[in-house]
Design a protein around this motif. Structure first.
Motif, PDB file in Angstrom:
ATOM      1  N   PRO A 180       0.799  -1.225   0.000  1.00  0.00           N
ATOM      2  CA  PRO A 180       0.000   0.000   0.000  1.00  0.00           C
ATOM      3  C   PRO A 180       0.833   1.277   0.000  1.00  0.00           C
ATOM      4  CG  PRO A 180       0.017  -0.978   2.189  1.00  0.00           C
ATOM      5  CD  PRO A 180       0.672  -1.970   1.269  1.00  0.00           C
ATOM      6  N   THR A 181       2.121   1.142   0.280  1.00  0.00           N
ATOM      7  CA  THR A 181       2.989   2.316   0.377  1.00  0.00           C
ATOM      8  C   THR A 181       3.635   2.702  -0.947  1.00  0.00           C
ATOM      9  OG1 THR A 181       4.746   0.801   1.063  1.00  0.00           O
ATOM     10  CG2 THR A 181       3.552   1.952   2.810  1.00  0.00           C
ATOM     11  N   TRP A 182       3.364   1.970  -2.022  1.00  0.00           N
ATOM     12  CA  TRP A 182       4.115   2.170  -3.264  1.00  0.00           C
ATOM     13  C   TRP A 182       4.028   3.606  -3.776  1.00  0.00           C
ATOM     14  CZ3 TRP A 182       2.486   3.687  -8.107  1.00  0.00           C
ATOM     15  CH2 TRP A 182       1.101   3.711  -8.326  1.00  0.00           C
ATOM     16  N   ASP A 183       2.873   4.265  -3.554  1.00  0.00           N
ATOM     17  CA  ASP A 183       2.733   5.643  -4.022  1.00  0.00           C
ATOM     18  C   ASP A 183       2.583   6.629  -2.866  1.00  0.00           C
ATOM     19  OD1 ASP A 183       0.218   4.845  -3.204  1.00  0.00           O
ATOM     20  OD2 ASP A 183      -0.846   5.776  -4.888  1.00  0.00           O
ATOM     21  N   SER A 184       2.985   6.215  -1.668  1.00  0.00           N
ATOM     22  CA  SER A 184       2.891   7.107  -0.509  1.00  0.00           C
ATOM     23  C   SER A 184       3.853   8.282  -0.665  1.00  0.00           C
ATOM     24  CB  SER A 184       3.234   6.354   0.779  1.00  0.00           C
ATOM     25  OG  SER A 184       2.292   5.335   1.040  1.00  0.00           O
ATOM     26  N   PRO A 185       3.458   9.471  -0.232  1.00  0.00           N
ATOM     27  CA  PRO A 185       4.371  10.614  -0.294  1.00  0.00           C
ATOM     28  C   PRO A 185       5.550  10.403   0.653  1.00  0.00           C
ATOM     29  CG  PRO A 185       2.412  11.169   0.973  1.00  0.00           C
ATOM     30  CD  PRO A 185       2.146   9.833   0.340  1.00  0.00           C
ATOM     31  N   SER A 186       6.663  11.015   0.333  1.00  0.00           N
ATOM     32  CA  SER A 186       7.825  10.907   1.211  1.00  0.00           C
ATOM     33  C   SER A 186       7.536  11.627   2.520  1.00  0.00           C
ATOM     34  CB  SER A 186       9.061  11.510   0.541  1.00  0.00           C
ATOM     35  OG  SER A 186       8.866  12.884   0.287  1.00  0.00           O
ATOM     36  N   SER A 187       8.102  11.112   3.578  1.00  0.00           N
ATOM     37  CA  SER A 187       7.889  11.688   4.902  1.00  0.00           C
ATOM     38  C   SER A 187       9.236  11.979   5.538  1.00  0.00           C
ATOM     39  CB  SER A 187       7.081  10.725   5.779  1.00  0.00           C
ATOM     40  OG  SER A 187       6.778  11.290   7.027  1.00  0.00           O
ATOM     41  N   ALA A 188       9.251  12.891   6.469  1.00  0.00           N
ATOM     42  CA  ALA A 188      10.492  13.232   7.176  1.00  0.00           C
ATOM     43  C   ALA A 188      10.128  13.769   8.548  1.00  0.00           C
ATOM     44  CB  ALA A 188      11.291  14.274   6.397  1.00  0.00           C
ATOM     45  N   CYS A 189      11.037  13.672   9.490  1.00  0.00           N
ATOM     46  CA  CYS A 189      10.748  14.128  10.845  1.00  0.00           C
ATOM     47  C   CYS A 189      10.448  15.623  10.848  1.00  0.00           C
ATOM     48  CB  CYS A 189      11.893  13.770  11.790  1.00  0.00           C
ATOM     49  SG  CYS A 189      13.154  15.017  11.994  1.00  0.00           S
ATOM     50  N   LEU A 190       9.622  16.048  11.779  1.00  0.00           N
ATOM     51  CA  LEU A 190       9.152  17.428  11.808  1.00  0.00           C
ATOM     52  C   LEU A 190      10.276  18.433  12.082  1.00  0.00           C
ATOM     53  CD1 LEU A 190       5.777  16.965  13.741  1.00  0.00           C
ATOM     54  CD2 LEU A 190       6.140  17.139  11.266  1.00  0.00           C
ATOM     55  N   ALA A 191      11.382  17.961  12.637  1.00  0.00           N
ATOM     56  CA  ALA A 191      12.504  18.871  12.892  1.00  0.00           C
ATOM     57  C   ALA A 191      13.073  19.433  11.597  1.00  0.00           C
ATOM     58  CB  ALA A 191      13.597  18.154  13.683  1.00  0.00           C
ATOM     59  N   THR A 192      12.870  18.724  10.478  1.00  0.00           N
ATOM     60  CA  THR A 192      13.375  19.204   9.186  1.00  0.00           C
ATOM     61  C   THR A 192      12.612  20.428   8.699  1.00  0.00           C
ATOM     62  OG1 THR A 192      11.887  17.752   7.920  1.00  0.00           O
ATOM     63  CG2 THR A 192      14.046  16.870   8.538  1.00  0.00           C
TER      64      THR A 192
END
Length: 282
Positions: A180-192
């Motif tokens: 289900p993650t194949w088209d998931s948007p990239s994520s990053a920690c909120l500190a970025t």
């Protein structure tokens, strides 16, 4: 499942097939692993391949929870791990209490990774597993990622990178596997979302978290709200900027409700790691 996998490989692009076989050989050589699991595209693909190659009895997943975690990430990780039938350990990562991390220097990611992976090393030994596996891929080599230093120092393995897999290839293979993650948007920690040098606080992280959560209803494929004091700088893909303007009044209201005074749209659009642009030339 094995029959489906074989059919998939017959129809697969030869380059992808070669890399997937290489990844499986790498995982076999590792014998048993603890996957640093965020629930994103890369770590989900890695966990799936590890389970298929080694079996659930020789694989575990561990997810770090902290103030810097984007909303919804933990629920997604727990759901995916449960679906794969793998052992899933959730632990608290208290980097927000670390003065070096809070200072938000360009080494912030190194400090965070060093602490998290030190904890994972202890967990690996407790579980009797051979290696810790990180989901970094070949694309990660192109950006400024001080966390890579911690990975090298602590002997963490990166099987996807070792197999020469790029993000687009991981997405394609994930799609073929039905993840289900194949088209998931990239994520990053909120500190970025905070510029280097601006101290990280729970309140600033909350502002970013609330603003992004409030804007997700518009369906942006990628979204970042960068924190610049009273100013929120919104990043969305260039093709979706018109949607921000179309719902301008609602967007402004929602972002201000999160605690910002001013709201701006970044005309360069979304780009991963945009805060690193300030480091160029240093």
């Amino acid at each position: 499942m094995m029959e489906h996998t074989n059919t998939m490989m017959v129809m697969m692009d030869p380059v992808l097939e070669h890399k997937l076989l290489g990844l499986r050989r790498i995982l076999q050589d590792m014998r048993s692993i603890l996957v640093a699991f965020s629930g994103g595209v890369d770590s989900t693909f890695l966990l799936k391949c590890a389970v298929d190659t080694l079996g659930v009895e020789r694989v575990a997943a561990a997810t770090a929870v902290s103030e810097t975690m984007p909303p919804g990430d933990l629920d997604a990780a727990m759901s995916i791990a449960k679906g794969l039938g793998v052992r899933h350990i959730v632990f608290t990562s208290p980097e927000i209490e670390n003065a070096e991390f809070v200072a938000n220097t360009p080494e912030r990611c190194y400090i965070c990774k060093k602490g998290r992976y030190a904890r994972l090393l202890e967990l690996k030994e407790k579980l009797g597993l051979d290696y810790i596996a990180d989901g970094s891929n070949k694309d990660d080599e192109a950006d400024y990622r001080p966390g890579e230093k911690a990975i090298r120092e602590l002997g963490i393995r990166c099987p996807l990178r070792e197999a020469g897999l790029f993000k687009a290839e991981i997405r394609e293979l994930s799609r073929e596997m039905g993840l289900p993650t194949w088209d998931s948007p990239s994520s990053a920690c909120l500190a970025t979302r905070l510029p280097y040098g601006e101290h990280i606080t729970k309140d600033k992280l909350r502002m970013v978290r609330d603003a992004e959560a409030a804007l997700h209803c518009f369906g942006f494929t990628q979204l970042r709200v960068r924190h610049h004091g009273d100013l929120a700088r919104i990043e969305v893909p260039e093709t979706e900027m018109a949607d921000v303007l179309k719902y301008r009044a609602d967007v402004v209201e929602r972002v201000k409700k999160a605690g910002f005074t001013f709201v701006a749209l970044d005309l360069e659009g979304f780009r991963s790691g945009s805060m690193n642009e300030a480091l160029r030339g240093r």
